[in-house]
Design a protein around this motif. Structure first.
Motif, PDB file in Angstrom:
ATOM      1  N   PRO A 274      -3.053  -1.880  -5.067  1.00  0.00           N
ATOM      2  CA  PRO A 274      -2.504  -0.301  -3.561  1.00  0.00           C
ATOM      3  C   PRO A 274      -3.595   0.507  -4.006  1.00  0.00           C
ATOM      4  N   VAL A 275      -3.852   1.020  -3.589  1.00  0.00           N
ATOM      5  CA  VAL A 275      -4.811   2.259  -3.048  1.00  0.00           C
ATOM      6  C   VAL A 275      -4.389   3.647  -4.332  1.00  0.00           C
TER       7      VAL A 275
ATOM      8  N   THR B 291      -6.090  -8.448  -4.434  1.00  0.00           N
ATOM      9  CA  THR B 291      -5.765  -6.954  -3.989  1.00  0.00           C
ATOM     10  C   THR B 291      -5.341  -5.794  -4.683  1.00  0.00           C
TER      11      THR B 291
ATOM     12  N   GLN C 191       0.847  -1.279  -0.056  1.00  0.00           N
ATOM     13  CA  GLN C 191      -0.291  -0.205   0.004  1.00  0.00           C
ATOM     14  C   GLN C 191       0.759   1.354   0.262  1.00  0.00           C
TER      15      GLN C 191
END
Length: 230
Positions: free
Chosen positions: A115-116, A113, A92
């Motif tokens: 990363p934001v 997933t 992240q």
């Protein structure tokens, strides 16, 4: 070549090649289904002449991932920490900076997933929705993390890949998805699994030596509730 530096230069793809970033940091030392999927995907992309691949790995994975990619031209960045909490924090906080420097045409998170703060076009693979539908089958910490990750993936990913129509339907049913959902079934390693010339009775003879006779069922995979082996 292997780099230990997050400040790796931009991935300059040769003419006609697509610059692809692939996150392999979630692959454990003894991979199961999703880990094998990621390694096989990395190996196949590295062998293509229309892809310039960069693979992100753990610091301890330099040898293992290097062996996986040896037949291709991929670049390996073995920079992520191994312990899960530190690795998730790295994904992240540090990975977005690495992607900003690398500037690939697309980044693929093959294990739910992203990363934001990812600022490059992205693809994510969602293997199943059991973290949403059957939290009792998983560790509580994993349930919280992957529910958040899947919610992020549906909002942020340019494309979501699912291995089956059932998973794709369930993903769409549990909320809006920003981009297209593509069903891409898992592939087959044809070097290990391939048809043999017909030999009537040979299979049954081989099974008989093991004490196995029809009817029988052969299951390959991990033993866990979501596999519905019972």
């Amino acid at each position: 070549p292997v780099s230990e530096d997050l400040g790796a230069p931009r991935l300059e793809a040769p003419a006609g090649r697509l610059a692809v970033s692939l996150d392999a940091t979630a692959v454990p030392p003894h991979p199961g289904g999703a880990g094998r999927y990621t390694l096989a995907l990395a190996r196949a992309l590295a062998a293509r002449d229309d892809v310039a691949l960069t693979v992100w790995g753990r610091r301890e994975d330099e040898t293992r991932l290097g062996e996986t990619l040896r037949s291709g031209t991929a670049r390996l960045l073995a920079v992520a920490p191994a312990p899960r909490p530190a690795r998730l924090a790295w994904e992240q906080l540090a990975l977005p900076r690495g992607l900003a420097r690398l500037r690939p045409a697309v980044h693929h998170g093959p294990h739910y997933t992203l990363p934001v703060a990812c600022r490059v076009p992205s693809v994510v693979t969602v293997h199943d929705l059991t973290f949403v539908d059957h939290p009792e089958w998983h560790e509580p910490a994993k349930v919280a993390w992957f529910r958040t990750a899947i919610a992020l993936a549906r909002r942020r990913a340019g494309v979501v890949v699912c291995p089956s129509e059932a998973t794709a339907r369930r993903l769409r049913a549990t909320g809006p998805v920003r981009g297209p959902v593509l069903v891409v079934p898992h592939g087959v390693d044809h070097e290990r699994f391939r048809p043999d010339p017909p030999s009537p009775g040979a299979d049954l003879e081989a099974l008989a030596t093991l004490g196995v006779a029809p009817p029988y069922l052969l299951y390959l995979g991990t033993i866990e509730p979501r596999k519905a082996v019972d």
